[in-house]
Design a protein around this motif. Structure first.
Motif, short mmCIF file in Angstrom:
data_model
loop_
_atom_site.label_atom_id
_atom_site.label_comp_id
_atom_site.label_asym_id
_atom_site.label_seq_id
_atom_site.Cartn_x
_atom_site.Cartn_y
_atom_site.Cartn_z
N ASP A 1 -4.63 5.47 7.82
CA ASP A 1 -5.44 4.72 7.09
C ASP A 1 -5.16 3.25 7.00
O ASP A 1 -5.56 2.33 6.87
CB ASP A 1 -5.84 5.34 5.67
N LYS A 2 -3.78 3.21 6.79
CA LYS A 2 -3.05 1.96 6.96
C LYS A 2 -3.24 1.02 8.12
O LYS A 2 -3.33 -0.08 8.24
CB LYS A 2 -1.41 2.04 6.41
N ALA A 3 -3.10 1.92 9.30
CA ALA A 3 -3.39 1.31 10.69
C ALA A 3 -5.01 0.84 10.84
O ALA A 3 -4.90 -0.28 10.99
CB ALA A 3 -3.05 2.42 11.92
N ILE B 1 0.83 -1.15 0.06
CA ILE B 1 0.06 -0.16 0.24
C ILE B 1 0.84 1.40 0.14
O ILE B 1 1.72 1.48 0.87
CB ILE B 1 -1.01 0.09 1.27
N LYS B 2 0.71 1.97 -1.09
CA LYS B 2 1.74 3.34 -1.20
C LYS B 2 1.41 4.22 -0.18
O LYS B 2 -0.03 4.53 0.30
CB LYS B 2 1.46 3.90 -2.54
N PHE B 3 2.39 4.92 0.42
CA PHE B 3 2.27 5.89 1.52
C PHE B 3 1.84 7.16 0.93
O PHE B 3 2.63 7.65 -0.15
CB PHE B 3 3.58 5.93 2.30
N SER C 1 -7.90 1.64 -3.07
CA SER C 1 -7.09 2.74 -4.00
C SER C 1 -5.63 2.07 -3.84
O SER C 1 -4.88 2.67 -4.73
CB SER C 1 -7.17 3.84 -3.21
N GLY C 2 -5.23 1.45 -3.01
CA GLY C 2 -3.80 0.90 -3.07
C GLY C 2 -2.93 2.07 -2.24
O GLY C 2 -1.71 1.75 -2.59
#
Length: 67
Positions: free
Chosen positions: A60-62, A35-37, A53-54
């Motif tokens: 949001d990743k958490a 997942i791109k930061f 969305s990737g």
């Protein structure tokens, strides 16, 4: 703890299925590295939006990892 983010005992199995992974460790790796930061404040996409969305920020990743 927010009721919307309580852990369901089936969650690891659902995450493994969602990310086509064979283990929880592989799910973590796919989220951490796949997942791109994107830098922005707060939560913009949430877990579902980040997965679809990737990309997402640390919050949001958490949230996606917590799913």
């Amino acid at each position: 703890m927010n009721a919307a983010h309580t852990v369901n005992p089936e969650t690891p199995a659902l995450a493994i299925d969602r990310f086509k992974a064979s283990s929880v460790d592989e799910v973590f790796d796919k989220i951490a590295n796949g997942i791109k930061f994107e830098p922005y404040g707060g939560s913009l996409r949430g877990a579902a939006g980040t997965a679809s969305s990737g990309s997402g920020n640390a919050v949001d990743k958490a949230l996606l990892l917590a799913e």
